[in-house]
Scaffold this motif. Sequence first.
Motif, PDB file in Angstrom:
ATOM      1  N   ALA A 191       0.840  -1.201   0.000  1.00 20.02           N
ATOM      2  CA  ALA A 191       0.000   0.000   0.000  1.00 20.02           C
ATOM      3  C   ALA A 191       0.873   1.249   0.000  1.00 20.02           C
ATOM      4  CB  ALA A 191      -0.923  -0.011   1.215  1.00 20.02           C
ATOM      5  N   ASN A 192       0.238   2.410  -0.160  1.00 19.32           N
ATOM      6  CA  ASN A 192       0.951   3.686  -0.026  1.00 19.32           C
ATOM      7  C   ASN A 192       1.631   3.754   1.332  1.00 19.32           C
ATOM      8  OD1 ASN A 192       0.566   5.064  -2.455  1.00 19.32           O
ATOM      9  ND2 ASN A 192      -1.466   5.767  -1.860  1.00 19.32           N
ATOM     10  N   GLY A 193       2.895   4.185   1.335  1.00 19.09           N
ATOM     11  CA  GLY A 193       3.616   4.321   2.588  1.00 19.09           C
ATOM     12  C   GLY A 193       4.227   3.048   3.120  1.00 19.09           C
TER      13      GLY A 193
ATOM     14  N   LYS B  63       7.901   0.872  -0.464  1.00 15.76           N
ATOM     15  CA  LYS B  63       8.285   0.327  -1.777  1.00 15.76           C
ATOM     16  C   LYS B  63       9.240   1.251  -2.523  1.00 15.76           C
ATOM     17  CE  LYS B  63       4.160   0.319  -3.574  1.00 15.76           C
ATOM     18  NZ  LYS B  63       3.539   1.186  -2.552  1.00 15.76           N
ATOM     19  N   SER B  64       8.817   2.494  -2.716  1.00 18.30           N
ATOM     20  CA  SER B  64       9.632   3.433  -3.481  1.00 18.30           C
ATOM     21  C   SER B  64      10.940   3.746  -2.764  1.00 18.30           C
ATOM     22  CB  SER B  64       8.854   4.730  -3.746  1.00 18.30           C
ATOM     23  OG  SER B  64       7.774   4.497  -4.627  1.00 18.30           O
TER      24      SER B  64
ATOM     25  N   GLU C 246       8.792   7.239 -10.310  1.00 19.21           N
ATOM     26  CA  GLU C 246       7.352   7.481 -10.280  1.00 19.21           C
ATOM     27  C   GLU C 246       7.084   8.896 -10.759  1.00 19.21           C
ATOM     28  OE1 GLU C 246       3.698   7.751  -7.020  1.00 19.21           O
ATOM     29  OE2 GLU C 246       5.712   7.175  -6.378  1.00 19.21           O
TER      30      GLU C 246
ATOM     31  N   GLU D 247       6.145   2.433 -10.222  1.00 19.67           N
ATOM     32  CA  GLU D 247       4.754   2.695 -10.565  1.00 19.67           C
ATOM     33  C   GLU D 247       4.560   3.057 -12.052  1.00 19.67           C
ATOM     34  OE1 GLU D 247       2.458   2.022  -8.546  1.00 19.67           O
ATOM     35  OE2 GLU D 247       3.080   2.393  -6.493  1.00 19.67           O
TER      36      GLU D 247
ATOM     37  N   LEU E  34       0.836   3.894 -13.182  1.00 20.38           N
ATOM     38  CA  LEU E  34       0.069   4.884 -12.430  1.00 20.38           C
ATOM     39  C   LEU E  34      -0.627   5.883 -13.343  1.00 20.38           C
ATOM     40  CD1 LEU E  34      -0.539   5.779  -9.488  1.00 20.38           C
ATOM     41  CD2 LEU E  34       1.380   7.370  -9.699  1.00 20.38           C
TER      42      LEU E  34
ATOM     43  N   GLN F 211       1.429  -0.621  -7.341  1.00 25.96           N
ATOM     44  CA  GLN F 211       0.232  -0.793  -6.519  1.00 25.96           C
ATOM     45  C   GLN F 211      -0.792  -1.666  -7.242  1.00 25.96           C
ATOM     46  OE1 GLN F 211      -1.476   2.309  -4.028  1.00 25.96           O
ATOM     47  NE2 GLN F 211       0.154   3.683  -4.705  1.00 25.96           N
TER      48      GLN F 211
END
Length: 235
Positions: free
Chosen positions: A39-41, A44-45, A86, A158, A161, A190
Motif C-alpha cells: 500500500a501507499n507508505g 516500496k519506493s 514514479e 509505478e 500509475l 500498486q
Amino acid sequence: MLNGDIYLKALNVFYGPVHAVKGVELKIEEGKITTILGANGAGKSSTLKAIAGGVRYSGSITVGNVPIDVMPVHRRVANGIVLCPEGRGIFYTMTVKENLLAGAYTRKRAKLELAFEIFPVLKERINQIAGTLSGGEQQMLAIARALMAEPRYLLLDEPSLGLAPVVIEKIAEVIREINKRGITVVLVEQNTSLALSLAHKAYILENGRVAIEGKPEELMRSDVVRQKYLGGVSK
C-alpha cells in the motif's frame, strides 16, 4: 559493469524521524522480474531509491559480490543500475529526442535505435515537445530514456500509475520485452494483479517490512493476498 543477483540486507531508510524501511531483506535474481508490492507508505519506493542510491540508508546492498553502499548515483547508473521514477520525471519542455539523449549521458554513444525498436511511436514523435505527449506516451518516453543508459538492472517505480487499461497492457508488453532482452527488472507497483502477472518473484511490504514473499502463482492462491491486495478476486 555490475552483474549478479542484488542482495539487500537489514536495509533501513529514515526521513527525519520517520522510519520508512525497517530491516528489509531482499534477493533480486539477475535476469528475472522481481516485484515489490504494498500500500501507499509501505516503503516500496524508498527501497527502490536505496538500490538506485537516491536516498541515504543503513544496512547493505551488494550486486554479485560487490558492495555498492558508498557508490554514488552516477556511478551506479554507469554500472548498469537505472531508475525510472514514479511520475515519469521527463523534461516536459524538451523534445522527445532531447529527453532520450539526456538518458544516455553516461554512455559514449546514444543508441536511439533501441528506444525506437521498443517504442516505435516515439520515432514518430521524435521532434515533438514531451509535455504535449499523451500520458501513455510520456510513460513510454520515461522508460525509453532509462533504457538509453543501457541498464543491466532497470528499476521501475509505478509505471502503470494513472494510465488507461489499454495503455497499461502496452506497458506490460514492454516490460516483458525488456526482460527478454536480458535486463533484470525490479518493479514497484500498486497494481497487484499486473505486477504478479509479470514477475518471477514477489515481495509484499507492510509498514516498511517484508510481510509476504514468494512466487506470484503462490501469492495468487493465498487467501490473505487475495483479500488484502486483489479485492477478494479468486485466481
